[in-house]
Design a protein around this motif. Sequence first.
Motif, short mmCIF file in Angstrom:
data_model
loop_
_atom_site.label_atom_id
_atom_site.label_comp_id
_atom_site.label_asym_id
_atom_site.label_seq_id
_atom_site.Cartn_x
_atom_site.Cartn_y
_atom_site.Cartn_z
N ALA A 51 44.02 42.97 47.41
CA ALA A 51 43.03 43.93 46.92
C ALA A 51 43.73 45.26 46.66
O ALA A 51 44.91 45.43 46.98
N LEU B 238 35.08 40.89 52.10
CA LEU B 238 36.03 40.91 50.99
C LEU B 238 35.61 39.99 49.86
O LEU B 238 35.81 40.30 48.67
N ALA C 271 37.98 42.39 43.70
CA ALA C 271 38.86 42.64 44.85
C ALA C 271 39.42 44.06 44.82
O ALA C 271 40.61 44.29 45.03
N ASP D 81 32.96 48.71 43.79
CA ASP D 81 33.90 47.65 43.41
C ASP D 81 34.04 47.67 41.90
O ASP D 81 33.72 48.68 41.25
#
Length: 562
Positions: free
Chosen positions: A205, A270, A276, A308
């Motif tokens: 990530a 996650l 990610a 995100d």
Amino acid sequence: MKITLNWLRELVEVVLSPDELADTLVMAGLEVESIEERRPSWGQVEVALIESVTAHPNADRLRLCQVRRLNETVAVVCGASNMQAGDKVALAVPGAVLPDGKRIEQASIRGQTSHGMLCSAREIGLSEADGGGIMILPSDAKVGVSLVAYLGADDTIFELSVTPNRGDCLSVLGVAREVAALTGATLRHRPVSVPEEKTPAARIARVEVQAPDLCPHYSARIVRGLRIEASPLWMQTRLSMIGLRPISNVVDATNYVMVERGQPLHAFDLARLRGARVSARRAGSRQRYETLDGVVRELLPDDLVIADAEGPVALAGVIGGADSEIRPETVDVLLESAFFTPETVRRTARRLGVSTESSYRFERGVDPAGIRIALDRVIQLIVAHAGGQVARGVLEDRAPGRRQRAGIRLRPARVNSLLGTTLKIGEMERPLRALGATVSGRGLLVRQVVPPSHRFDLQNEVDLVEEIARLTGYDSVPATVPAIVAGGPGAGPTHDVEQRIRERLRGGGFDEMMTLAMVASEDNRDFPGLPELAGRAVGLVNPLSVESAELRRSLLPGLVRA
């Protein structure tokens, strides 16, 4: 804020009694609102080991357990079926009294003697739910030890009232620093080690700060392959004591470190972070967003969010989002530790009417030097109690050009002048160094003092003077007559004439009336005053009420009201 004495003792040596400790903190400006002695009634419940479990010979739904105590093995009849040989359990021995008032006695149950009772978490008040059977303790529980001692349930709880400028005291560590500075005790620094796997976190990530003015520093770590379950009982007990509801091993670990070190943390699932990646950025537009508590709230373009690849997943420093929360099926998590500017968190929290343990601390400022330490500490707890593998390295982004705090000039002569003391330079430096400040300079005239990173409130010389007085002890400041002579312009040229007029009017039977100088705007419109009174009414910037919004233009409104 609540902390416990046993928790405090893990970070600093405390030789004072609870009452003496409270008095010491109060005299130093940290108010103690209450002291609660927590003494559980189930003191005769102990840790025991099940050696065997067999069916009761005379009852289909009962089990006959051979249970080893410290020096003997006893038989106990139990109605639950979730235990097996080798389990550590909580045994209430004959004579024990449970929270509901039930007294445990040796009894014959269907022809078999039972020497006590195996307890569930609900029966000893550790959980409201039944939990499906008796409480199974971790394997590290020592047989024969009192359950109260094993859980740390015998404790003293302090409730503190922390002023807004002392956000550094909103943690056990912060109070421990105060105790160390006040008593000369040494802080106990807990070693933190994080075992890492070979896979770099940067391959899994990435993080990015797009609003460095609102989020100067953002850090994250990744743990994969963990299991979501209940946190250890000692952690649940300690969190419950200070008013936090246990949820799961991962969430409880973040709350535990927040209270211990004062750094709020957040855990994201996650797998639910699209792309990610996470970024600290402004919302950018008006939009509706559902938070962890199930409420849909409207975001403004300048609100700081954690997003995100597709949209917000948390309101930065305030509350997480419903779509990225930790769930029972979560196996991989991204742990966040960051510094958000107090102003942006305060503005968002107040506008939305949301107050959380995290926002309460971020609004007052967190220690920027403690971000990484808190992150490693929560990882340590999660790996210990939830398993998993820690990806190598820290995901981090911070604003460029970050500078160290500037030194503050301190003049020893000025200190004694303001306090009315005759302190020597060493007596001034000692309390400042006890706070963690760096003091440099020689001679009698000036010192340069660099405050520690967690003390945002120390901004100028008088702040340092106050700290010297506070830690030296206010009672050490001598009570002397001020050397300053009060003065002023004296009586004006018309003073004597006014006095004679007042006396004549009072002698003639009149009453003098003195009314408030502030009136409502409508009163000034109805009674504009003398014709030669030019200009507009003077309004107050921050009036206490609409009835006192302007300075009066006439005496009549007050007289009419009276």
